[in-house]
Design a protein around this motif. Sequence first.
Motif, PDB file in Angstrom:
ATOM      1  N   GLU A 116       0.801  -1.304   0.077  1.00 53.22           N
ATOM      2  CA  GLU A 116      -0.079  -0.044  -0.019  1.00 53.22           C
ATOM      3  C   GLU A 116       0.970   1.332   0.091  1.00 53.22           C
ATOM      4  O   GLU A 116       1.946   1.220   0.601  1.00 53.22           O
ATOM      5  CB  GLU A 116      -0.866   0.085   1.316  1.00 53.22           C
ATOM      6  CG  GLU A 116      -2.135  -1.091   1.213  1.00 53.22           C
ATOM      7  CD  GLU A 116      -2.677  -1.175   0.033  1.00 53.22           C
ATOM      8  OE1 GLU A 116      -3.259  -0.207  -0.155  1.00 53.22           O
ATOM      9  OE2 GLU A 116      -3.278  -2.312  -0.283  1.00 53.22           O
ATOM     10  N   ILE A 117       0.125   2.419  -0.319  1.00 52.77           N
ATOM     11  CA  ILE A 117       0.917   3.527  -0.370  1.00 52.77           C
ATOM     12  C   ILE A 117       0.147   4.745   0.380  1.00 52.77           C
ATOM     13  O   ILE A 117      -0.893   4.804   0.117  1.00 52.77           O
ATOM     14  CB  ILE A 117       1.517   3.961  -1.885  1.00 52.77           C
ATOM     15  CG1 ILE A 117       2.373   5.230  -1.856  1.00 52.77           C
ATOM     16  CG2 ILE A 117       0.352   4.220  -2.743  1.00 52.77           C
ATOM     17  CD1 ILE A 117       3.050   5.715  -3.467  1.00 52.77           C
ATOM     18  N   GLU A 118       0.828   5.432   1.195  1.00 57.95           N
ATOM     19  CA  GLU A 118       0.128   6.474   1.651  1.00 57.95           C
ATOM     20  C   GLU A 118       0.373   8.017   1.456  1.00 57.95           C
ATOM     21  O   GLU A 118      -0.239   8.971   1.930  1.00 57.95           O
ATOM     22  CB  GLU A 118       0.337   6.196   3.241  1.00 57.95           C
ATOM     23  CG  GLU A 118      -0.060   5.036   4.046  1.00 57.95           C
ATOM     24  CD  GLU A 118       1.190   3.856   4.179  1.00 57.95           C
ATOM     25  OE1 GLU A 118       2.345   4.592   4.019  1.00 57.95           O
ATOM     26  OE2 GLU A 118       0.931   2.643   4.286  1.00 57.95           O
ATOM     27  N   LYS A 119       1.403   7.990   0.655  1.00 59.43           N
ATOM     28  CA  LYS A 119       1.658   9.406   0.058  1.00 59.43           C
ATOM     29  C   LYS A 119       1.524   9.642  -1.289  1.00 59.43           C
ATOM     30  O   LYS A 119       1.172   8.923  -2.059  1.00 59.43           O
ATOM     31  CB  LYS A 119       3.374   9.591   0.271  1.00 59.43           C
ATOM     32  CG  LYS A 119       3.605   9.322   1.675  1.00 59.43           C
ATOM     33  CD  LYS A 119       5.100   9.317   1.972  1.00 59.43           C
ATOM     34  CE  LYS A 119       5.463   9.116   3.342  1.00 59.43           C
ATOM     35  NZ  LYS A 119       6.971   9.049   3.702  1.00 59.43           N
ATOM     36  N   LYS A 135      -3.658   2.276  -7.463  1.00 56.43           N
ATOM     37  CA  LYS A 135      -3.121   2.692  -5.813  1.00 56.43           C
ATOM     38  C   LYS A 135      -2.365   4.012  -6.004  1.00 56.43           C
ATOM     39  O   LYS A 135      -2.599   4.549  -5.033  1.00 56.43           O
ATOM     40  CB  LYS A 135      -2.127   1.339  -5.325  1.00 56.43           C
ATOM     41  CG  LYS A 135      -2.718   0.221  -5.318  1.00 56.43           C
ATOM     42  CD  LYS A 135      -1.979  -0.793  -4.684  1.00 56.43           C
ATOM     43  CE  LYS A 135      -2.656  -2.240  -4.172  1.00 56.43           C
ATOM     44  NZ  LYS A 135      -1.919  -3.116  -3.658  1.00 56.43           N
ATOM     45  N   VAL A 136      -1.322   4.367  -7.053  1.00 51.91           N
ATOM     46  CA  VAL A 136      -0.930   5.442  -6.854  1.00 51.91           C
ATOM     47  C   VAL A 136      -1.861   6.609  -7.034  1.00 51.91           C
ATOM     48  O   VAL A 136      -1.631   7.834  -6.345  1.00 51.91           O
ATOM     49  CB  VAL A 136       0.377   5.636  -7.822  1.00 51.91           C
ATOM     50  CG1 VAL A 136       0.969   6.979  -8.178  1.00 51.91           C
ATOM     51  CG2 VAL A 136       1.368   4.691  -7.536  1.00 51.91           C
ATOM     52  N   GLU A 137      -2.864   6.435  -7.942  1.00 55.11           N
ATOM     53  CA  GLU A 137      -3.703   7.484  -8.019  1.00 55.11           C
ATOM     54  C   GLU A 137      -4.708   7.609  -7.178  1.00 55.11           C
ATOM     55  O   GLU A 137      -5.433   8.752  -6.790  1.00 55.11           O
ATOM     56  CB  GLU A 137      -4.461   7.161  -9.498  1.00 55.11           C
ATOM     57  CG  GLU A 137      -3.282   7.398 -10.762  1.00 55.11           C
ATOM     58  CD  GLU A 137      -4.100   7.138 -12.174  1.00 55.11           C
ATOM     59  OE1 GLU A 137      -5.281   6.431 -12.263  1.00 55.11           O
ATOM     60  OE2 GLU A 137      -3.288   7.022 -13.239  1.00 55.11           O
ATOM     61  N   ALA A 138      -5.170   6.521  -6.491  1.00 58.29           N
ATOM     62  CA  ALA A 138      -5.896   6.575  -5.174  1.00 58.29           C
ATOM     63  C   ALA A 138      -5.206   7.247  -4.149  1.00 58.29           C
ATOM     64  O   ALA A 138      -6.050   7.806  -3.621  1.00 58.29           O
ATOM     65  CB  ALA A 138      -6.370   5.034  -4.960  1.00 58.29           C
ATOM     66  N   ALA A 139      -4.024   7.393  -4.079  1.00 54.67           N
ATOM     67  CA  ALA A 139      -3.384   8.028  -2.944  1.00 54.67           C
ATOM     68  C   ALA A 139      -3.146   9.657  -3.260  1.00 54.67           C
ATOM     69  O   ALA A 139      -2.523  10.349  -2.494  1.00 54.67           O
ATOM     70  CB  ALA A 139      -1.923   7.448  -2.738  1.00 54.67           C
ATOM     71  N   GLY A 140      -3.651   9.829  -4.731  1.00 52.95           N
ATOM     72  CA  GLY A 140      -3.512  11.377  -4.884  1.00 52.95           C
ATOM     73  C   GLY A 140      -2.263  11.476  -5.803  1.00 52.95           C
ATOM     74  O   GLY A 140      -1.976  12.664  -6.040  1.00 52.95           O
ATOM     75  N   GLY A 141      -1.409  10.431  -6.331  1.00 54.52           N
ATOM     76  CA  GLY A 141      -0.293  10.864  -7.085  1.00 54.52           C
ATOM     77  C   GLY A 141      -0.757  10.598  -8.521  1.00 54.52           C
ATOM     78  O   GLY A 141      -1.712  10.436  -8.940  1.00 54.52           O
TER      79      GLY A 141
END
Length: 159
Positions: A116-119, A135-141
């Motif tokens: 998982e990624i939190e940043k 996952k990256v786009e869901a974290a805002g990246g």
Amino acid sequence: MPGLHQLKPAAGSRRKRKRVGRGDGSNRGSYSGRGSKGQLQTGKVPFLFEGGQLRLVKRLPFMRGFTNNFRVDYTPVNVASLNAFDDGAQVGPDELVAARLVRHADARIKLLGDGEIEKSINVSVHACSASARAKVEAAGGSVTVLDAADVVEEDGSSE
């Protein structure tokens, strides 16, 4: 200094060849160092001959498998390892090498979705799995794919 016609090899660097079969007085007469009787005395033994056992070369498999000359190797990087970077960071191959997640800067990198990624991180890689992108786009990246001309879609056409 001696001339070229006076040069000699260093003392002890050249040894006279062993002359066999020149009589018993030479200490290399009679059997000439080959012993008495047997295959090694009377004949020449083929290279890799194993005494009648099937040769190693014939025991090994012949031309099995396939090597794809056009294979592209990727260095995997999991989404979970991107947590080592600060929030809002721009992450590319050079930053991944600096963080010791990838060994070589010229390696082709594929982002995989394990963990998982939190940043919120902006990532630039050569390839990316669908789960990693989600996952990256869901974290805002965001994920940017480098060398887009080399990437081929499933229908066979280039992007």
